[in-house]
Scaffold this active site. Structure first.
Site, mmCIF file in Angstrom:
data_model
loop_
_atom_site.group_PDB
_atom_site.id
_atom_site.type_symbol
_atom_site.label_atom_id
_atom_site.label_comp_id
_atom_site.label_asym_id
_atom_site.label_seq_id
_atom_site.Cartn_x
_atom_site.Cartn_y
_atom_site.Cartn_z
ATOM 1 C CE LYS A 1 -1.725 3.068 3.007
ATOM 2 N NZ LYS A 1 -2.018 4.215 2.130
ATOM 3 N N GLY B 1 -5.389 3.369 -1.402
ATOM 4 C CA GLY B 1 -6.291 3.694 -0.291
ATOM 5 C C GLY B 1 -5.691 4.247 0.844
ATOM 6 N N GLY C 1 -4.768 4.803 5.018
ATOM 7 C CA GLY C 1 -3.782 3.941 5.918
ATOM 8 C C GLY C 1 -4.886 3.525 6.788
ATOM 9 C CB VAL D 1 -5.688 0.221 2.547
ATOM 10 C CG1 VAL D 1 -4.859 -0.953 1.663
ATOM 11 C CG2 VAL D 1 -7.061 0.422 1.388
ATOM 12 N N GLY D 2 -4.317 0.027 5.114
ATOM 13 C CA GLY D 2 -3.167 -0.087 5.885
ATOM 14 C C GLY D 2 -3.605 -1.132 7.149
ATOM 15 C CD GLU E 1 14.087 1.251 8.608
ATOM 16 O OE1 GLU E 1 14.417 2.372 8.827
ATOM 17 O OE2 GLU E 1 14.727 0.252 8.773
ATOM 18 C CB CYS F 1 13.015 9.738 7.612
ATOM 19 S SG CYS F 1 14.147 8.548 6.433
ATOM 20 C CD GLU G 1 9.788 13.064 11.312
ATOM 21 O OE1 GLU G 1 8.689 12.647 11.521
ATOM 22 O OE2 GLU G 1 10.533 12.693 10.729
#
Ligand code: NDP
Length: 478
Positions: A171, A202, A204, A207-208, A246, A280, A381
């Protein structure tokens, strides 16, 4: 244009028939409509991946390596399209998309094709028996990736998963669906075995989440934010899935007092503002030795002010838009917070863009001084073109400042004395450190973070190990 899912080797509309708009963040125009897929689409992809597993996992490694090379060749022919689509989905400069995204997406397949050849058979001899270490694929694996380096990060997972004999449900971010779709076009054009790679587009949260929850998906490789990583870990851990996370970073760029100032200023500017700070690994906290502070900061401001903000399709653009208007607003809220906490904006307010980009999500590269090292802008962040600058007197103080955040992904140290740089690097709690360079990557090396930047390592053998199950067979001598 309407994008579809790619399930069992076919472009397949979402079962519920729902679609989402995919916008170009540099001008607000509609790029495409993409499936707003559901749990049912994930189930159908898992069924395809399960059926394909038996044949794919039985191929020899050389046969799978050959398929990786065919994918790399197919992508090579679409290189210009990869760069254009990444530019339109993310708003990043076309030159960056060519140099970084398109190049690396192709290289990931050719690198793992080469690297898989180097896997050695492991044997451990005892006085009276021999141990044979057997490597098997994990099964159906789930790959979830963010929007900042779309096909670059997706192919970094797909290539090792494939070569080790797994079948895949992937995804991409719903903000950057286009190059995953291009990959499916390439698979279609080379008659790649059906069901081995399935892409479900799609959100998160639907679908995630369905991928992470699915009991028949045996490993999850996730790249994204730390907060999402926590949700993924919470869901997957009780199911004992293999998990690679990650996550985010808030990396320090340390400028020691013996450095060549001009090259360090160039390096620090590149580390802070590549891809509008949406990498990142970006160095968003610049720690500068007292002795050279003013001279260095003047050079850095000069470097940053020379960066051209504007239309990402223009070849001379250095800084395109950020990913969305919502993200732009989030970045501006951090700049406002910095001002309210007494931060001094050294550069970053004014830039001109064409009327055609008036609806774009542009943020000028911004440098902020005079904030405490533990202020929110210096430790959270922001993931945008904003860097804070802080001063230190001794190397020990710089190390302490670098280690103050919850993150531990990367960092760079700039010095005239390599041994001193390595000594400082050794004391920073991060997975990846550079001395006198930044984002200089050898794909064989381990990549990943400590603390809240993640769990596990990608790259070379580490990726191949993640996508394998190792079994030991101990055979007693006669
Ligand atoms: P997110 O964490 O928001 O999203 C990452 C991916 O996870 C997206 O595909 C997202 O889908 C999906 N997702 C969201 N919710 C869930 C869920 N409940 N279950 C499963 N998947 C879910 O990150 P961003 O896309 O905003 O990317 C930026 C972040 O990624 C930054 O924190 C950055 O540091 C990190 N990153 C880390 C890297 C590393 O190697 N350590 C490399 C690159 C980025 P959707 O987009 O639809 O919400």
């Amino acid at each position: 244009m309407q994008i579809e899912n790619f399930i069992d080797g076919k472009f397949t509309p979402p079962i519920d028939g729902n679609y989402l708009p995919n916008l170009n963040p540099a001008n607000g125009e509609l790029n495409s409509m993409i499936p707003d897929s559901s749990h049912d689409d994930v189930n159908s992809a898992v069924n395809a991946a399960k059926s394909a597993f038996s044949n794919w996992s039985k191929l020899t490694i050389n046969e799978r390596i050959d398929w990786l090379r065919q994918i790399a060749d197919g992508l090579e022919q679409r290189k210009a399209d990869i760069a254009r689509l990444e530019c339109e989905d993310t708003g990043k400069p076309i030159s960056l998309a060519e140099r970084v995204d398109a190049e690396r997406s192709i290289t990931n397949f050719s690198f793992f094709a080469d690297h898989a050849k180097s896997i050695a058979d492991l044997e451990f001899r005892m006085d009276d028996a021999t141990n044979y270490v057997i490597r098997k694929p994990v099964g159906v694996v789930g790959l979830i990736t963010p929007w900042n380096l779309p096909l670059y990060l997706l192919s970094w997972k797909i290539a090792p998963a494939l070569v080790m004999g797994n079948t895949i449900i992937a995804k991409p971010s719903e903000l950057t669906p286009s190059t995953a779709n291009l990959l499916c076009e390439v698979l279609d054009s080379i008659d790649f075995p059906k069901g081995v790679i399935n892409i479900v587009q799609g959100l998160g949260s639907t679908v995630g989440q369905a991928i992470v929850e699915h009991p028949e998906i045996r490993a999850i490789s996730f790249t994204g934010g730390t907060e999402t990583g926590k949700i993924v870990a919470r869901t997957a851990a009780p199911m004992f899935k293999k998990l690679s996370l990650e996550l985010g970073g808030k990396n320090a760029t340390i400028i020691l007092d013996d450095v060549d100032l001009a090259s360090a200023a160039k390096g620090a500017a590149r580390a802070a503002f590549t891809n509008s700070g949406q990498v990142c690994l970006c160095g968003s906290r610049i720690l500068v030795a007292d002795k050279i502070y003013h001279e260095f900061v003047d050079l850095l401001v000069e470097e940053v002010e020379a960066m051209k903000v504007g239309n990402p399709k223009h070849r001379d653009t250095d800084i395109g838009s950020v990913i969305s208007i919502a993200h732009k607003d989030k970045i501006h809220s951090y700049i406002d917070l910095a001002k309210s906490e007494g931060g001094e904006i050294l550069t970053g307010s004014e830039f001109t863009i064409l009327p055609s980009n008036a609806n774009g999500a542009f943020v000028a590269p911004t440098l902020i001084a005079n904030l405490n090292i533990d202020s929110r802008c210096a430790v959270e962040e922001i993931f945008g073109p904003v860097a804070t600058i802080h001063r230190f007197t001794t190397d020990e103080e710089a190390i302490r400042m670098a280690n103050i955040t919850q993150y531990g992904l990367a960092g760079s140290i700039w010095t005239g004395d390599r041994a001193r740089g390595v000594a400082v690097a050794n004391q920073i709690d991060s997975g990846i450190l550079w001395v006198n360079t930044w984002l200089h990557r050898d794909l064989r090396t381990p990549f990943g973070g400590v603390k809240n930047s993640g769990v596990g390592r990608e790259g070379g053998d580490w990726s191949l190990n993640f996508f394998s199950e190792l079994s030991n067979i101990c055979v007693k001598d006669d």
